[in-house]
Design a protein around this motif. Structure first.
Motif, PDB file in Angstrom:
ATOM      1  N   TRP C 141       0.834  -1.207   0.000  1.00  0.00           N
ATOM      2  CA  TRP C 141       0.000   0.000   0.000  1.00  0.00           C
ATOM      3  C   TRP C 141       0.865   1.252   0.000  1.00  0.00           C
ATOM      4  N   ALA C 142       1.919   1.238   0.813  1.00  0.00           N
ATOM      5  CA  ALA C 142       2.828   2.386   0.853  1.00  0.00           C
ATOM      6  C   ALA C 142       3.465   2.597  -0.518  1.00  0.00           C
ATOM      7  N   MET C 143       3.880   1.495  -1.156  1.00  0.00           N
ATOM      8  CA  MET C 143       4.490   1.602  -2.484  1.00  0.00           C
ATOM      9  C   MET C 143       3.497   2.172  -3.494  1.00  0.00           C
ATOM     10  N   ALA C 144       2.237   1.719  -3.409  1.00  0.00           N
ATOM     11  CA  ALA C 144       1.221   2.193  -4.358  1.00  0.00           C
ATOM     12  C   ALA C 144       1.000   3.696  -4.191  1.00  0.00           C
ATOM     13  N   PHE C 145       0.876   4.152  -2.942  1.00  0.00           N
ATOM     14  CA  PHE C 145       0.667   5.581  -2.708  1.00  0.00           C
ATOM     15  C   PHE C 145       1.887   6.392  -3.112  1.00  0.00           C
ATOM     16  N   VAL C 146       3.074   5.856  -2.863  1.00  0.00           N
ATOM     17  CA  VAL C 146       4.300   6.570  -3.246  1.00  0.00           C
ATOM     18  C   VAL C 146       4.384   6.671  -4.765  1.00  0.00           C
ATOM     19  N   PHE C 147       3.987   5.599  -5.480  1.00  0.00           N
ATOM     20  CA  PHE C 147       3.982   5.652  -6.944  1.00  0.00           C
ATOM     21  C   PHE C 147       3.048   6.765  -7.425  1.00  0.00           C
ATOM     22  N   LEU C 148       1.849   6.791  -6.859  1.00  0.00           N
ATOM     23  CA  LEU C 148       0.858   7.797  -7.274  1.00  0.00           C
ATOM     24  C   LEU C 148       1.355   9.204  -6.966  1.00  0.00           C
ATOM     25  N   CYS C 149       1.879   9.398  -5.758  1.00  0.00           N
ATOM     26  CA  CYS C 149       2.285  10.756  -5.364  1.00  0.00           C
ATOM     27  C   CYS C 149       3.495  11.209  -6.176  1.00  0.00           C
ATOM     28  N   THR C 150       4.367  10.269  -6.550  1.00  0.00           N
ATOM     29  CA  THR C 150       5.547  10.636  -7.339  1.00  0.00           C
ATOM     30  C   THR C 150       5.134  11.056  -8.749  1.00  0.00           C
ATOM     31  N   VAL C 151       4.250  10.279  -9.359  1.00  0.00           N
ATOM     32  CA  VAL C 151       3.798  10.632 -10.714  1.00  0.00           C
ATOM     33  C   VAL C 151       3.146  12.014 -10.703  1.00  0.00           C
ATOM     34  N   MET C 152       2.286  12.243  -9.696  1.00  0.00           N
ATOM     35  CA  MET C 152       1.589  13.537  -9.620  1.00  0.00           C
ATOM     36  C   MET C 152       2.567  14.687  -9.366  1.00  0.00           C
ATOM     37  N   GLY C 153       3.439  14.500  -8.391  1.00  0.00           N
ATOM     38  CA  GLY C 153       4.388  15.561  -8.049  1.00  0.00           C
ATOM     39  C   GLY C 153       5.347  15.852  -9.192  1.00  0.00           C
ATOM     40  N   PHE C 154       5.817  14.792  -9.864  1.00  0.00           N
ATOM     41  CA  PHE C 154       6.742  14.950 -10.985  1.00  0.00           C
ATOM     42  C   PHE C 154       6.066  15.719 -12.119  1.00  0.00           C
ATOM     43  N   TRP C 155       4.807  15.318 -12.425  1.00  0.00           N
ATOM     44  CA  TRP C 155       4.086  15.974 -13.514  1.00  0.00           C
ATOM     45  C   TRP C 155       3.809  17.434 -13.178  1.00  0.00           C
ATOM     46  N   GLY C 191      -2.551  -0.196   4.879  1.00  0.00           N
ATOM     47  CA  GLY C 191      -1.182  -0.654   5.037  1.00  0.00           C
ATOM     48  C   GLY C 191      -0.670  -0.474   6.459  1.00  0.00           C
ATOM     49  N   ALA C 192       0.495  -1.077   6.716  1.00  0.00           N
ATOM     50  CA  ALA C 192       1.075  -1.035   8.058  1.00  0.00           C
ATOM     51  C   ALA C 192       2.230  -0.051   8.168  1.00  0.00           C
ATOM     52  N   THR C 193       2.617   0.584   7.060  1.00  0.00           N
ATOM     53  CA  THR C 193       3.794   1.479   7.084  1.00  0.00           C
ATOM     54  C   THR C 193       3.469   2.840   6.461  1.00  0.00           C
ATOM     55  N   PRO C 194       2.473   3.557   6.994  1.00  0.00           N
ATOM     56  CA  PRO C 194       2.142   4.860   6.401  1.00  0.00           C
ATOM     57  C   PRO C 194       3.253   5.896   6.578  1.00  0.00           C
TER      58      PRO C 194
END
Lengths: 179, 56, 254
Positions: C141-155, C191-194
């Motif tokens: 879950w942490a990886m999924a959110f990090v992927f989403l936030c990175t794509v958004m922030g990068f764009w 997830g367990a590692t927010p």
């Protein structure tokens, strides 16, 4: 307490992270697998050293040394300068967390309500800044040593189909420059 | 709706709007450059020049 | 020794070449070596001065003690493809396979090369940062959110820079957006590692290559350039820290 991820996952995700950041840095497509492999090897070595009693600075140095050596060796095959393989490979090992914590501690110092809190944040700022500095120094030292040791191989990696002594320029070796 | 959920959704929506808006603006600008749809007179007044489009 | 006209043309080319290489993020060592290699091949006596925002190439004239000075500005960027192409070009010149005119045309061609498509780079950045998250023991879950936030922030950062917004402001806003998006793990209790997700959300903004370049230039004696690049890297790190801090403050304060 978070569980360790294991050396195989460290190998795979270290390589993926490096290949991804290499793409941001516009590395050539054929050099991306080399970046990934070199980063995976260096990161896995660092992981193994840190989890067997070493500290992050010496682990980072050894990992960077391996990355530097592999980058110099692979630069000929990838037809790219060694830096374009080793710099993206180093990116997963850059201590971003320490750098961020140093900035966070600086903000904490400004917001401190008491002397104790200020001193705690100052300690965090100094510790994290020092760690950032020493880890990055060890990384750069690690990748620079193979460049110094294998200068000719490093700087002739992008030279195409060269045979020694075939150049027509008589002053090619002016001032003793060997590359 | 919880405040944090609202902020989260607003952030995503605003980034999507910025991304879509920026891409659309660039495409419109390229279209304008190609077809000269909008032509600015010396006094700064914007007008539509229909004849130019027919010549394309 | 080449005639004055050739020396002038070669000097101008070398200044453009050096600024092109420095603009692509090459170290001062590589810039110096490549440039001096080509200068040897052209048969001209040059000296290179690398300063934080521009470089100067000084060429000795054919007769007398006069020197021609060419100065070119450069901006900071990272483009290893250009560095590779320009390094190859320097060897072709050194091996006598390119004249000054041919090298000039090749340099223009190299500079005009496009980069990877933005959507591919954004996707790759997302994958890379999600891998980072995993390296810090984040869960799926942490990886999924990090992927989403990175794509958004990068764009977002890319859009803002295209609109000529100051890079520092773009980094702050991208950091803020990434932090708020990655906090979705906390908000929706997934997830367990927010905390790992939030901490790793801005790591794609860390200026790793400028840090490495700064220390590399320091080791090779270019202290002024090293200090300039280091300050630039510290500035960017401070901006991403401010962005992350603001994002967390916005979510927690109310």
């Amino acid at each position: 307490m978070l569980t360790q991820i294991g050396i195989y996952q460290d190998f795979i995700f270290g390589g993926l992270a490096s290949a991804g950041f290499a793409m941001i840095a516009n590395v050539r497509l054929n050099a991306l697998p080399y970046c990934g492999f070199i980063a995976a090897a260096g990161h896995a070595l660092r992981y193994q050293l840190i989890h067997n009693g070493g500290d992050i600075v010496s682990g980072s140095f050894c990992g960077a040394l391996v990355i530097g050596l592999l980058a110099v060796v692979c630069s000929r095959m990838a037809k790219s300068p060694a830096e374009s393989l080793s710099y993206p490979a180093l990116l997963p090992m850059i201590p971003g967390m320490y750098a961020y914590k140093a900035v966070h501690a600086a903000i904490g110092c400004m917001q401190a309500a008491s002397q104790d809190m200020f001193e705690h944040n100052l300690y965090l700022l100094q510790y994290n800044s020092m760690m950032t500095f020493f880890v990055i120094s060890s990384l750069v030292l690690g990748i620079t040593l193979p460049v110094f040791a294998l200068k000719k191989m490093t700087f002739e990696a992008t030279r195409k189909n060269y045979r020694h002594g075939t150049t027509t320029n008589p002053i090619f070796y002016k001032n003793g420059r060997d590359s | 709706m919880d405040y944090q959920v609202l902020i989260f959704l607003l952030t995503i929506v605003s980034v999507v709007l910025v991304a879509v808006g920026s891409t659309t603006y660039r495409k419109l600008k390229a279209l304008n450059h190609k077809h000269h749809i909008f032509r600015y007179e010396d006094d700064g007044v914007c007008c539509v020049d229909g004849d130019e489009i027919d010549d394309e | 020794m080449a005639g004055v006209d050739n020396a002038e043309r070669a000097g101008r080319f070398l200044a453009l070449y050096s600024s092109g290489l420095l603009s692509s993020g090459a170290t001062t060592l590589r810039t110096e070596r490549n440039m001096l290699r080509m200068a040897d091949s052209f048969g001209i006596d040059v000296q290179l001065t690398i300063l934080p925002m521009h470089c100067e190439v000084s060429v000795r004239k054919d007769k007398g003690n006069g020197r021609l000075l060419f100065s070119e500005q450069y901006s900071r960027g990272i483009n290893f493809n250009a560095i590779t192409a320009m390094s190859r070009m320097s060897w072709k010149v050194a091996d006598g396979r390119l004249t000054v005119e041919q090298a000039e045309r090749l340099l223009s061609f190299v500079k005009a090369q496009s980069r990877y498509p933005d959507w591919i780079v954004a996707f790759a950045a997302g994958v890379a940062n999600a891998s980072f998250c995993r390296l810090f023991c984040g869960d799926l879950w942490a990886m999924a959110f990090v992927f989403l936030c990175t794509v958004m922030g990068f764009w977002l950062k890319r859009c803002l820079i295209h609109r000529s917004v100051d890079v520092r402001i773009a980094v702050i806003l991208a950091g803020m957006v990434s932090a708020i998006t990655a906090s979705g793990c906390y908000i929706f209790s997934l997830g367990a590692t927010p905390d790992v997700a939030v901490a790793a959300s801005v790591l794609y903004l860390v200026p790793g290559i400028p840090f490495i370049n700064a220390f590399s230039n320091f080791m090779h004696g270019h202290y002024v350039c090293a200090a300039a690049i280091f300050m630039h890297a510290i500035e960017t790190t401070a901006c991403l820290g401010i962005g992350l801090f603001c994002g967390v403050m916005i979510l927690n304060n109310l």
